[in-house]
Every structure is written in C-alpha cells, then in structure tokens.
Design an enzyme around this catalytic site. Structure first.
Site, PDB file in Angstrom:
ATOM      1  N   GLU A 197       2.862   1.127  -1.458  1.00  0.00           N
ATOM      2  CA  GLU A 197       1.762   0.220  -1.771  1.00  0.00           C
ATOM      3  C   GLU A 197       0.601   0.566  -0.836  1.00  0.00           C
ATOM      4  O   GLU A 197       0.800   0.647   0.381  1.00  0.00           O
ATOM      5  CB  GLU A 197       2.182  -1.224  -1.536  1.00  0.00           C
TER       6      GLU A 197
ATOM      7  N   ARG B 138      17.663   1.615   4.910  1.00  0.00           N
ATOM      8  CA  ARG B 138      16.367   1.896   5.534  1.00  0.00           C
ATOM      9  C   ARG B 138      16.548   2.152   7.035  1.00  0.00           C
ATOM     10  O   ARG B 138      17.602   1.886   7.608  1.00  0.00           O
ATOM     11  CB  ARG B 138      15.386   0.745   5.311  1.00  0.00           C
TER      12      ARG B 138
ATOM     13  N   LYS C 127       3.736  -5.331   9.094  1.00  0.00           N
ATOM     14  CA  LYS C 127       2.280  -5.220   9.016  1.00  0.00           C
ATOM     15  C   LYS C 127       1.610  -6.455   9.610  1.00  0.00           C
ATOM     16  O   LYS C 127       0.574  -6.349  10.272  1.00  0.00           O
ATOM     17  CB  LYS C 127       1.856  -5.031   7.560  1.00  0.00           C
TER      18      LYS C 127
END
Length: 628
Positions: A98, A325, A335
């Site tokens: 994204e 992950r 973020k």
C-alpha cells in the site's frame, strides 16, 4: 456463548501440504520432519551421483568459511513445498504494498520472498501498488517503495496499480450483485458487530436484513453510490458469503465503500467509490495471472474469502499461501508509532538511521546484500519470526568484515607530538584481501590519537598510552613512549601529548590507531546506539516513548580521518555491495569502510563538499551487555 469453531480457528494453523488445520506445535513438528527428510534425500542423491567416495586427509573448510547459499530458502522448507504443490512452467508473483507509508525491515522479507521465488523458478514478479485508499496515499511513498526494491537488487517485471483495474473491478462488482452474491447495506458499526456475534461472539450470528434485497434493487443502489447520491459511510457494498461459517472472513465482508474527501493520486475525482482489499487483491492477482500469491500469515483466514470470490466470479484462480512475517525486538515498526517519533522530532525523519524503516537502514549504511543475507539465514516458515536487533547487527558485521576496506579514524582527537619522528609516506593495504588494493597516507611528526587512548595516571590493567608508558601505533616505524602532556586549565582537558620513539621495545602490548596531520580531514561522526532501552518498548510503563534511550545518538563533531577516504569514495560502491553496483544507484551511503578499532561507518546524506558526515553502521563487535 462464544462460537467454538471461531475459537478453535484462532488457535490452529494450516498445514499447506495436507490441507489440515492443526496446532502450532504439531505443524512445527511436521515441517521439521519434512525438512529433514528432504535434506536427507538430497544428500543421498548427491552421493549416488558422485560415485564411490575416497578417503582424504584434508580437514575441509570451517563452517564460517562456507559461503551462504543465497537460494537456500527456495530449495528446502516452506517455499520448496509451495512450488511442489503447484509447479508452474512460468511462475508469476507480485509484491503488493500500500503506498501509504515507508517500508520497514519486515517488508524486506516480503520483497525477497516474492521477487526471489519468481527469479529462482525463472519467472517474473510484478510490483503492484494497492492504491485503493486515496485518503492515505502520497507520491513520496510510491517513489520510495520503488527505489528500495531496486536498492535491494530487484527489478519488477512490470509496475502496476490496483487503480488500473477500477473499471474492470466495478463491472465484476455488478456481476456479483447480479448473481445474488452482493448487496448494498446501510447498517452502522454497532449493528454489524451484533450480526457477527457481538462482543467476543457472545450472541448468535445472523445475516443483515439488506441481504434480502433483490439484485435489481442492489444494482440501483450500487449505481447511486457510484454517482454520488449517498454520503460516505451512509451505505456500502457487502459480499453475500456464509454468515454461519466459523471463519470471520466469510461474514459478509465489505466490497466497496464511499470516499469523497480526497482525490485519488492517479484517477483524481473520477470515482466516489473504492474497492476494499478483500475485493481487490484476489481479482488483481487473477487479472495479472499470478500463479503463487505469497503473503504473511495474518491473511491465512482470508484465503477462504480469496478463493470464494474468484470462484463466484468464475475467473482465473491463483494459489494463495502464507508464511510468517518478520519482526524485530528492541524497536517499533508500526507507521503510527514511527510517525509520532518523527512528529515529536525525537528522530530526524522516516530515514533516521536509528529506525528500522528500509530507508533508515539504507541511510545508516547497511548494504542491501547484508539485508538479503539476513532474510536468507532466517529462512521461511509459517511461524512468525521475532528476532533480536543484535542478531541483525551480527549479520551486517559479518557481511561488512569481508566486503569493505579499512581506514584509520579518530573520534575525539588530541595531538601527539613525536619529538624524534620524521615525515614519511606509507603505502598501506585497504584490507587483508589483496584485490582491494592499497592507499598512500602520510605519517607526520605530529599525529592525532583518540583522547580515550591516553591516561594522565597509569594503572596496571591499562595497556594504552600514559606518562612513561609505551604503546604501538598501527603501521608506524616504532612504538611511542609518552614523556609529558599539557592541559587546558579551564576545562581540565589534555591539549597535547609529547612522546618519543621507543626503539628498544621489541613489541608493544597494545596498538592504537592514529591520523597524520597532513592529508587528513575533519569529519562529523555520528555513533548510533539502540533507540530504546529495552527489548520491548511497547511494554514500558506509560508507553514506548517512556523507553527512549537518551544516548541513542552520540555526535563527534571534530573527528579526524585519514586521506585514504578519498580513494574509498572514488571506488564506491565496492563490487561486493550486492544490488548497488548493478543498478548504478550507489548513494553516499555506499561509501563504507571499517574505521579500525572504532566501528563500521558510511557517509550520510547530510554530507556536502565542505563537510563530510559519517554514520556508524555497527560496532566492531557486539556491545557488552547485549544478549540475544
């Protein structure tokens, strides 16, 4: 009562080979057993191909001398099994970020997996921007993502955008409505939560009443959404899935929502409705002919809805498989949290070298090849991998040790006047490796040594310079004995040391680095330590901002480096710095070297013609007190 199927689903993981949902411990046992079996079979085949063995007295290489196989993670384990499950002639993968922020170290694994898997099997990988949320997307993120992929040494087959397919996605949404498998809903968040079982599944699930609308009514309302006749959040399009399924990803997910606050980066104000990730991702995979859709395990439950939508619309069906992950301890990757650090000026920006964003890692001077080595050494499994930051530093250190030249630098200089010395040019190697060449530096009667390498009062366990004591100067003709020193009365600091060559000393007990006064230059050196004091900043009382390390950056404004820096700059990036040389994208951070006895350093982007700024990449060895 809570739904038992939902509870159990959360505790189980998918065995990709058998298709069963099993416990985490059982899955780990199965994976280890398969990996051992595959490795044993490989050895058996290699022995059979080699023929009869012969005895030899050669000891063979040590483990650390055996080069790491950069393709190891594709030959055994999870990724090997994924390909075996669907051995396509032309493998097609995608990396679908994204464009709403900067990539971090966890994304390096996703890049290496998707681009590397395709490359290993002779296929191609798309870079596809998942640009379906105009409120959070910026041009700077598009550019930064593309640059990082190239920096890591990968070239996308094509750069595409989910927005390329807005028209096609809209037509398929209408088709889904016509099939009776989507409806326009006006429920609020509270109502939707109740439909899905309430708080922790305390009440029975039930389907929204809007699901009973006819396809014709839904088409009319959906077109009204498109034409701007509804306000944001007033209505949205939902997929009509299976509310009785134990998997939450089948509970009538959103397919389209209204967004009119911001123009889209590429389509402007053309659209008032935008597809969700759950509607967009699987269909874009289908449009691009993706064979293996590789994603992290938080999307494991989404595989059911992914396959449901492609089957419902009767389009080409890629295969989704999920791997664990990568997380790092001792830092933050979210973020929102990094944004807070930037906004409150705790760090310079998103590329601050103390952060584990990929642009921060790059600015610090970490070579792309070291990042890829780190991912490869960890391997790929279905388990989430949480690694201590010092293990990452160990991989960087190991990579740099073999690939960068060595120079002498002094962080906190004090002049040492050697009374019986003469100026002389010295040709010194840049490394133990002969192919790195050499440089010429000037030994002068006055040299700079580090303030920490001199004590006014000697002690038994101190082996560096002190009055009446001898220490070796790296590569100098003789060791040096200190005979006197002067101090600044106001500050109490030593301002000059005087000494003589100790020509009778056979061998000094210790050696220190130095920099001559001729040909050297002043630089600013920034030594970075951990940004946080603990391994789990989020667990700090009051939040992660209360765990900040006040000594995360120590600046030496008057450091001195030898003239060999000019040769290192001229030749950078060094051939071993994988990715940079091939793509011709070596920036200031590609000027790397080992400052002997100090650490590994790289040039910072703040450097100018008049002032060089250096970042410490990692120390020469693991800092005392650090534990993995």
């Amino acid at each position: 009562m809570a739904d038992d199927a939902t509870k159990n689903m959360a505790k189980l993981q998918l065995d990709d080979v058998t298709g069963e949902m099993v416990s985490k411990s059982e899955l780990k046992k199965r994976q280890q057993k398969r990996a051992r079996k595959a490795a044993q079979e490989k050895v058996r085949k290699e022995k059979a191909a080699a023929g009869p063995t012969q005895k030899t007295t050669s000891p063979g290489p040590k483990p650390e001398e055996i080069p790491a196989d950069p393709e190891a993670m594709f030959k055994l384990g999870f990724l090997h099994d994924v390909y075996s499950e669907r051995p396509e002639k032309r493998v097609v993968t995608r990396f679908p970020p994204e464009p709403n922020g900067y990539l971090h170290i966890g994304h390096a694994k996703a890049i290496a997996v998707n681009f590397g898997f395709a490359k290993y099997h002779g296929g191609v990988c798309y870079l596809r921007y998942d640009d379906t949320n105009p409120e959070k997307e910026k041009e700077e993120y598009y550019t930064a993502i593309q640059e990082i992929i190239k920096w890591l040494g990968f070239e996308p087959y094509k750069i595409t955008y989910s927005s390329d397919n807005f028209d096609k996605l809209y037509q398929l949404a209408e088709k889904l409505i016509s099939l009776g498998k989507a409806y326009v809903c006006s429920c609020n968040d509270v109502e939707i939560k109740l439909q899905r079982g309430g708080e922790k599944g305390a009440t029975p699930r039930y389907r929204c009443q809007h699901a009973e609308q006819t396809p014709e009514d839904n088409l009319t309302k959906f077109r009204d959404m498109r034409d701007g006749k509804y306000k944001p959040k007033e209505v949205f399009l939902r997929m009509k899935q299976d509310i009785t399924d134990g998997n939450p990803q089948m509970w009538d997910l959103a397919a389209y929502r209204i967004k009119t606050d911001e123009p889209h980066h590429r389509t402007g104000w053309d659209w008032k409705i935008y597809p969700t990730y759950d509607f967009t991702h699987c269909l874009c995979d289908s449009f691009e002919g993706i064979t293996h859709s590789l994603c992290t395990t938080e999307f494991i439950l989404s595989r059911v809805s992914y396959e449901w939508l492609n089957k419902s619309l009767e389009v080409y069906e890629p295969m989704q498989r999920e791997y664990g992950r990568l997380n790092l301890t001792g830092t933050v990757l979210s973020k929102r949290k990094i944004s807070k650090l930037v906004d409150e000026k705790i760090v310079r920006a998103w590329d601050d070298p103390r952060l584990y964003t990929l642009i921060g890692i790059r600015r610090r001077g970490v070579p792309p090849g070291a990042v890829l080595n780190f991912v490869n050494e960890l391997g790929v499994t279905t388990n989430i991998t949480t690694i201590a930051t010092n293990r990452f530093e160990q991989v960087i250190r190991k990579y740099l040790e073999k690939t960068v030249p060595r120079l002498m630098m002094v962080l906190d200089p004090v002049p040492l006047v050697i009374e019986d010395a003469e100026a002389v040019d010295m040709e010194l190697p840049l490394s133990d490796r002969a192919d790195m060449g050499s440089r010429t530096i000037h030994f002068t009667p006055t040299v700079y040594i580090d303030r920490s390498d001199f004590r006014e009062v000697d002690s038994e366990n101190y082996f560096r310079l002190a009055p009446g004591k001898t220490v070796g100067l790296l590569n100098a003709p003789y060791p040096v004995k200190a005979v006197s020193f002067t101090k600044d009365e106001a500050t109490g600091k030593v301002t000059e040391i005087r000494g003589v060559f100790d020509k009778e000393a056979v061998k000094a007990k210790a050696y220190i680095q130095w920099v001559g006064t001729e040909g050297s230059r002043n630089v600013e050196a920034r030594v970075y330590n951990a940004l946080f004091k603990s391994e789990k900043p989020d667990d700090a009382e009051g939040g992660f901002l209360n765990d900040l390390n006040p000594d995360s950056e120590v600046i030496y404004p008057n450091a001195v480096i030898e003239s060999g820096l000019d040769e290192v700059k001229r030749r950078a990036p060094w051939p071993e710095a994988a990715g940079e040389s091939e793509l011709g994208k070596g920036g200031p951070e590609s000027v790397r070297f080992q400052a002997m006895r100090v650490g590994y350093f790289a040039m910072d982007s703040d450097s100018t013609e008049d002032k060089i700024v250096l970042n410490r990449i990692v120390s020469l060895k693991e800092d005392a007190g650090k534990k993995e």
